[in-house]
Design an enzyme around this catalytic site. Sequence first.
Site, PDB file in Angstrom:
ATOM      1  N   HIS A  91       0.817  -1.209   0.000  1.00  0.00           N
ATOM      2  CA  HIS A  91       0.000   0.000   0.000  1.00  0.00           C
ATOM      3  C   HIS A  91       0.851   1.259   0.000  1.00  0.00           C
ATOM      4  O   HIS A  91       0.396   2.322  -0.424  1.00  0.00           O
ATOM      5  CB  HIS A  91      -0.926   0.034   1.224  1.00  0.00           C
ATOM      6  CG  HIS A  91      -1.884  -1.102   1.287  1.00  0.00           C
ATOM      7  ND1 HIS A  91      -2.862  -1.308   0.341  1.00  0.00           N
ATOM      8  CD2 HIS A  91      -2.008  -2.124   2.181  1.00  0.00           C
ATOM      9  CE1 HIS A  91      -3.561  -2.391   0.657  1.00  0.00           C
ATOM     10  NE2 HIS A  91      -3.055  -2.906   1.756  1.00  0.00           N
ATOM     11  N   HIS A 116       5.645   6.454   6.983  1.00  0.00           N
ATOM     12  CA  HIS A 116       5.298   6.003   5.639  1.00  0.00           C
ATOM     13  C   HIS A 116       4.817   7.193   4.817  1.00  0.00           C
ATOM     14  O   HIS A 116       4.707   8.311   5.331  1.00  0.00           O
ATOM     15  CB  HIS A 116       4.228   4.906   5.694  1.00  0.00           C
ATOM     16  CG  HIS A 116       2.955   5.339   6.321  1.00  0.00           C
ATOM     17  ND1 HIS A 116       2.690   5.223   7.681  1.00  0.00           N
ATOM     18  CD2 HIS A 116       1.852   5.934   5.796  1.00  0.00           C
ATOM     19  CE1 HIS A 116       1.498   5.703   7.939  1.00  0.00           C
ATOM     20  NE2 HIS A 116       0.967   6.145   6.808  1.00  0.00           N
ATOM     21  N   HIS A 118       2.378   8.936   1.399  1.00  0.00           N
ATOM     22  CA  HIS A 118       1.205   8.923   0.517  1.00  0.00           C
ATOM     23  C   HIS A 118       1.496   9.798  -0.693  1.00  0.00           C
ATOM     24  O   HIS A 118       1.994  10.924  -0.558  1.00  0.00           O
ATOM     25  CB  HIS A 118      -0.032   9.427   1.259  1.00  0.00           C
ATOM     26  CG  HIS A 118      -0.429   8.555   2.401  1.00  0.00           C
ATOM     27  ND1 HIS A 118      -1.266   7.466   2.243  1.00  0.00           N
ATOM     28  CD2 HIS A 118      -0.092   8.596   3.716  1.00  0.00           C
ATOM     29  CE1 HIS A 118      -1.432   6.866   3.412  1.00  0.00           C
ATOM     30  NE2 HIS A 118      -0.730   7.532   4.321  1.00  0.00           N
ATOM     31  N   GLU A 122      -2.757  13.621   1.836  1.00  0.00           N
ATOM     32  CA  GLU A 122      -4.084  13.272   2.364  1.00  0.00           C
ATOM     33  C   GLU A 122      -4.742  14.511   2.973  1.00  0.00           C
ATOM     34  O   GLU A 122      -5.907  14.795   2.707  1.00  0.00           O
ATOM     35  CB  GLU A 122      -3.942  12.133   3.362  1.00  0.00           C
ATOM     36  CG  GLU A 122      -3.387  10.869   2.724  1.00  0.00           C
ATOM     37  CD  GLU A 122      -3.778   9.614   3.453  1.00  0.00           C
ATOM     38  OE1 GLU A 122      -4.443   8.756   2.844  1.00  0.00           O
ATOM     39  OE2 GLU A 122      -3.415   9.495   4.644  1.00  0.00           O
ATOM     40  N   HIS A 135       3.716  10.358   7.102  1.00  0.00           N
ATOM     41  CA  HIS A 135       3.097  10.143   8.408  1.00  0.00           C
ATOM     42  C   HIS A 135       4.053   9.398   9.330  1.00  0.00           C
ATOM     43  O   HIS A 135       4.544   8.320   8.974  1.00  0.00           O
ATOM     44  CB  HIS A 135       1.802   9.336   8.276  1.00  0.00           C
ATOM     45  CG  HIS A 135       0.707  10.067   7.577  1.00  0.00           C
ATOM     46  ND1 HIS A 135      -0.398   9.434   7.045  1.00  0.00           N
ATOM     47  CD2 HIS A 135       0.539  11.398   7.327  1.00  0.00           C
ATOM     48  CE1 HIS A 135      -1.191  10.347   6.503  1.00  0.00           C
ATOM     49  NE2 HIS A 135      -0.651  11.536   6.656  1.00  0.00           N
ATOM     50  N   THR A 202      -5.820   6.826   8.571  1.00  0.00           N
ATOM     51  CA  THR A 202      -6.342   7.151   7.244  1.00  0.00           C
ATOM     52  C   THR A 202      -6.416   5.928   6.339  1.00  0.00           C
ATOM     53  O   THR A 202      -6.674   6.064   5.135  1.00  0.00           O
ATOM     54  CB  THR A 202      -5.484   8.224   6.556  1.00  0.00           C
ATOM     55  OG1 THR A 202      -4.161   7.705   6.314  1.00  0.00           O
ATOM     56  CG2 THR A 202      -5.391   9.476   7.417  1.00  0.00           C
TER      57      THR A 202
END
Length: 251
Positions: A91, A116, A118, A122, A135, A202
């Site tokens: 992911h 990690h 994104h 977000e 995050h 999230t």
Amino acid sequence: MVTRRAAASVLALCGLFAALNSWGETTAEVLWGYEGKRGPAHWGSLDQSFSACAEGTEQSPVDLVSGTDRDYPAIKFDYGPRLAMVANNGHTIQVNLERGDGITLDGTRFELLQFHFHHGSEHTLDGTQLPMEMHLVHRSDRGALAVIGVLLGEGAAHEALAPIWERLPSQANWAVALPEEIDVMALLPKPRTAWRYRGSLTTPPCTEGVSWIVMSKPVTLSAAQITKFGALHPRNFRPPQPLRGRTLGRE
């Protein structure tokens, strides 16, 4: 030369990856993603344990559009150089850390477990999405969660992230140990003012009760760094969720 401490720590990190993989996100048995029928709009119906994704009232991320100025106690950052393992959990790219780093938030100590990324931020700034977001996930002795969000814009290359970017695993469920310690403090912007609010994870199961600290000032990645990550995990973000009466605090 690899020291005995370094070798033992790498072995511990290997065990950490095997045990935690997508720690705090979901169980491996339930398939979810970011597109189509397994995307964010459908998470709540994929499994009963994901019900908060659809029914929760304090969900994250949110649009950082307005806030109330508040005099918060200063966050104490206790970050130092740590050995780490870079994992592709299917992911995102997640960096699992040797134990010892953490923060003290409102009198409670939270240990840093992992950070990690994104692709597509977000949290948004007055409706504007930045290219990426990082995050940093923390947990207290009692199991409470605190996440520091760092918005990532396009600009100069992020030198502190370069050792990670050089070893991004392209295969899901694969991990690579970093040969040298990483200084987590160097990942944060200056000044360290932030938005604060009560929210959730999230990703499924979208657990609520998470203390969110989103840094006010973005840091930058180069266009090449953003592109390299996006080739592995394009659009792995959840859209902003309704505030539902919550107040955004701003320090």
